[in-house]
Design a protein around this motif. Structure first.
Motif, short mmCIF file in Angstrom:
data_model
loop_
_atom_site.label_atom_id
_atom_site.label_comp_id
_atom_site.label_asym_id
_atom_site.label_seq_id
_atom_site.Cartn_x
_atom_site.Cartn_y
_atom_site.Cartn_z
N SER A 90 -7.06 6.70 -2.40
CA SER A 90 -7.94 6.59 -1.24
C SER A 90 -9.20 5.78 -1.52
O SER A 90 -10.03 5.62 -0.63
CB SER A 90 -8.34 7.99 -0.77
N HIS A 91 -9.35 5.27 -2.75
CA HIS A 91 -10.58 4.54 -3.07
C HIS A 91 -10.65 3.17 -2.42
O HIS A 91 -11.67 2.48 -2.53
CB HIS A 91 -10.74 4.40 -4.60
N PHE A 92 -9.58 2.74 -1.72
CA PHE A 92 -9.60 1.47 -1.00
C PHE A 92 -10.31 1.57 0.35
O PHE A 92 -10.55 0.55 0.99
CB PHE A 92 -8.17 0.96 -0.80
N PRO A 133 0.83 -1.21 0.00
CA PRO A 133 0.00 0.00 0.00
C PRO A 133 0.86 1.25 0.00
O PRO A 133 1.95 1.28 0.59
CB PRO A 133 -0.78 -0.13 1.31
N ASP A 134 0.38 2.33 -0.66
CA ASP A 134 1.08 3.60 -0.54
C ASP A 134 0.59 4.31 0.71
O ASP A 134 -0.19 3.77 1.50
CB ASP A 134 0.89 4.45 -1.80
N LYS A 135 1.05 5.54 0.91
CA LYS A 135 0.73 6.24 2.15
C LYS A 135 -0.78 6.50 2.29
O LYS A 135 -1.35 6.38 3.38
CB LYS A 135 1.48 7.57 2.22
N ALA A 136 -1.44 6.84 1.17
CA ALA A 136 -2.88 7.09 1.23
C ALA A 136 -3.64 5.84 1.65
O ALA A 136 -4.61 5.92 2.43
CB ALA A 136 -3.38 7.59 -0.13
N VAL A 137 -3.20 4.67 1.17
CA VAL A 137 -3.87 3.42 1.56
C VAL A 137 -3.54 3.09 3.00
O VAL A 137 -4.41 2.63 3.76
CB VAL A 137 -3.45 2.28 0.62
N ARG A 188 -9.10 6.48 8.86
CA ARG A 188 -10.37 6.93 8.28
C ARG A 188 -11.46 5.88 8.47
O ARG A 188 -12.60 6.21 8.80
CB ARG A 188 -10.17 7.23 6.78
N VAL A 189 -11.11 4.60 8.25
CA VAL A 189 -12.09 3.53 8.41
C VAL A 189 -12.52 3.41 9.86
O VAL A 189 -13.72 3.28 10.18
CB VAL A 189 -11.52 2.21 7.88
N ARG A 190 -11.56 3.46 10.78
CA ARG A 190 -11.89 3.33 12.21
C ARG A 190 -12.83 4.46 12.65
O ARG A 190 -13.84 4.24 13.34
CB ARG A 190 -10.60 3.37 13.04
#
Length: 508
Positions: free
Chosen positions: A78-80, A37-41, A47-49
């Motif tokens: 960020s679409h992940f 994953p890159d930094k955004a992922v 974000r999910v938490r």
């Protein structure tokens, strides 16, 4: 048990299937994302938490591992967020696996649980439709995804709306396809006073999709002419609109997820870098060349661009594609654009004005014009002088034909070309695309025209490329006139736009 959610990664406008695998096991509490994953992922964890907490859910105190398979492909963007969140909900037993088994998911999550827009929804929707799968995307981009076909599309505004839909307490309506607004007025050609030769060249360029270079002093109307070219071009066909919108979708430039209906007009500043023109960056995003696909790329002050940036144009002008190569990927974007460039004859701009020309002429003009290489110059079909308009002419002269009248002739000429090349395959639709045996079959001039062309080629020492470009322009002139054969007059007018030879160009 491992929960699985389907999503995609992007390689240009193509997609690569990615599976989000979520495992919850006993052990010290942890939340790990693996699979390059890159930094955004990597930041998706927070974000999910937070999004789950915003809807009243908390992650269990377990060891959570999220794997993005295949693991040897770099995951960017960020679409992940949304597929990871749904994978966690599957692993927690809140959602059923059957709900998501045939869905492709992408979307960014806000800290409050909102599903934010992301780049690449349209290519993802087309890929999902081709695999007979549904799509889950941000609510603001549902109209973009709906263009992929009649497949199942869910476009929730928040994570809670999506959960309620699967639970049966709320129904998400299928989004409707949306087109971008077309209310921005295009400047009209009737505003141009004088410049009859430039107006004629602009009409020819519009009819055949030819590249064009305008040379003249400051204030002579070069930029005004270029900005009126879109008003002469026909609207995008459905297929062209889809191609253009896919590129803009990957670049994250589709407004509210609406497909474009107007041909792009891109006019980057002359300080633009090579990566800005060709595309690049960490994610190899499309550049101005690709964003102008099926439209116009206007380069004002052409010699002021970096030499390396201009040389990048050479291959796309011939092939209609641009390749962006990086250490870990190679991406090819469509780039069949119409180049319109403008420049001054010298740095000060007043080479032909004895009262204002500098004392360094003509050497300063040679140096200034020499910034545009011969091979690039050779790829431009129409070279037009745009002289200064006298102030009295601005008062006395009336405006010329309106854009609507010229556009009718352009449309008729393009219709002739469409019928002529209907059986030639996808790569040939305009005279600019004709080559080889196809060009010889449709643009071979009569005996007088052939003699004139051969004589001019020998005297001006034109290259084979310039020879064929003259034939293409002559074919377009004949189409505007509505005749089948290419004659001496058509060749003569086409030659008039090639009179500036490399090495002697624009310097008296």
């Amino acid at each position: 048990m491992v929960a699985r959610v389907n999503t995609v990664a992007f390689q240009g406008i193509d997609t690569l299937e990615i599976q989000v695998q979520v495992s919850m096991t006993n052990g010290l509490p942890a939340f790990t994302i693996v699979g390059l994953p890159d930094k955004a992922v990597g930041e998706s964890r927070e974000r999910v938490r937070s999004a789950l907490m915003a809807i009243g859910l908390a992650l269990p105190p377990k060891r959570i591992t999220v794997n993005l398979a295949p693991a040897d492909v770099v995951k960017e963007g960020s679409h992940f967020d949304l597929p990871i969140a749904l994978g966690l909900l599957l692993a927690m037993g809140i959602l059923d696996h059957d709900d998501l088994a045939s869905k492709v998911v992408l979307g960014e999550l806000g800290l409050d649980g909102a599903v934010a827009p992301v780049a690449g929804v349209l290519p993802a929707a087309l890929a999902a439709h081709a695999d007979d799968r549904g799509l889950i995307c941000p609510g603001k981009q549902g109209g973009e995804a709906a263009w992929a076909g009649d497949g199942d599309v869910l476009a929730p505004g928040t994570l809670l709306e999506l959960i309620n839909h699967f639970k049966g307490s709320q129904i998400l309506a299928r989004p409707r396809p949306e087109m971008a607004e077309d209310n921005t007025p295009i400047p009209d050609l009737s505003d141009i006073k004088g410049q009859e030769s430039a107006r004629r060249a602009l009409e020819i360029a519009a009819a055949g999709g030819h590249n064009m270079l305008m040379v003249g002093p400051p204030g002579s109307g070069k930029s005004m002419l270029a900005k009126r070219l879109p008003g002469l071009l026909p609207p995008l066909s459905p297929r062209e609109a889809l191609e253009v919108s896919m590129i803009h979708s990957v670049a994250g430039k589709l407004d509210q997820g609406r497909l474009l209906r107007r041909r792009p007009f891109r006019d980057p500043h002359h300080t633009a870098s090579s990566a800005a023109l060709a595309g690049g960056g960490i994610r190899a995003r499309p550049g101005e060349i690709s964003l102008a696909h099926n439209g116009v790329l206007f380069l004002d002050e052409l010699p002021e661009f970096q030499r390396g940036a201009l040389e990048i144009l050479r291959q796309p002008l011939e092939a209609g594609t641009v390749s962006v190569s990086r250490a870990n990927l190679h991406v090819t974007y469509p780039a069949r654009f119409q180049l319109v460039a403008a420049m001054n004859p010298c740095r000060c701009g007043y080479l032909d004005d004895p009262s204002q020309a500098c004392s360094k002429a003509p050497r300063c003009a040679e140096d200034y014009q020499g910034r545009v290489s011969g091979p690039l110059f050779d790829r431009i079909d129409l070279h037009v002088d745009v002289p200064a308009v006298h102030p009295l002419d601005l008062v006395r002269l009336k405006g010329g034909e309106p854009s609507a009248a010229v556009a009718e002739r352009v449309f008729a000429a393009r219709e002739r070309q469409a019928r002529r090349y209907a059986d030639q395959g996808e790569g040939v639709s305009l005279n600019r695309d004709a080559d080889g045996a196809v060009l010889e079959a449709v643009a071979t001039p009569d005996r007088a025209g052939q003699a004139l062309l051969v004589e001019a080629t020998e005297r001006l020492r034109l290259s084979a490329r310039a020879y064929h470009r003259i034939l293409r322009v002559a074919r377009t002139i004949a189409d505007l006139q509505g005749v089948e054969g290419v004659g001496r007059l058509h060749i003569a007018e086409a030659l008039a736009y090639r009179r500036l030879a490399p090495g002697k160009r624009m310097v008296a």
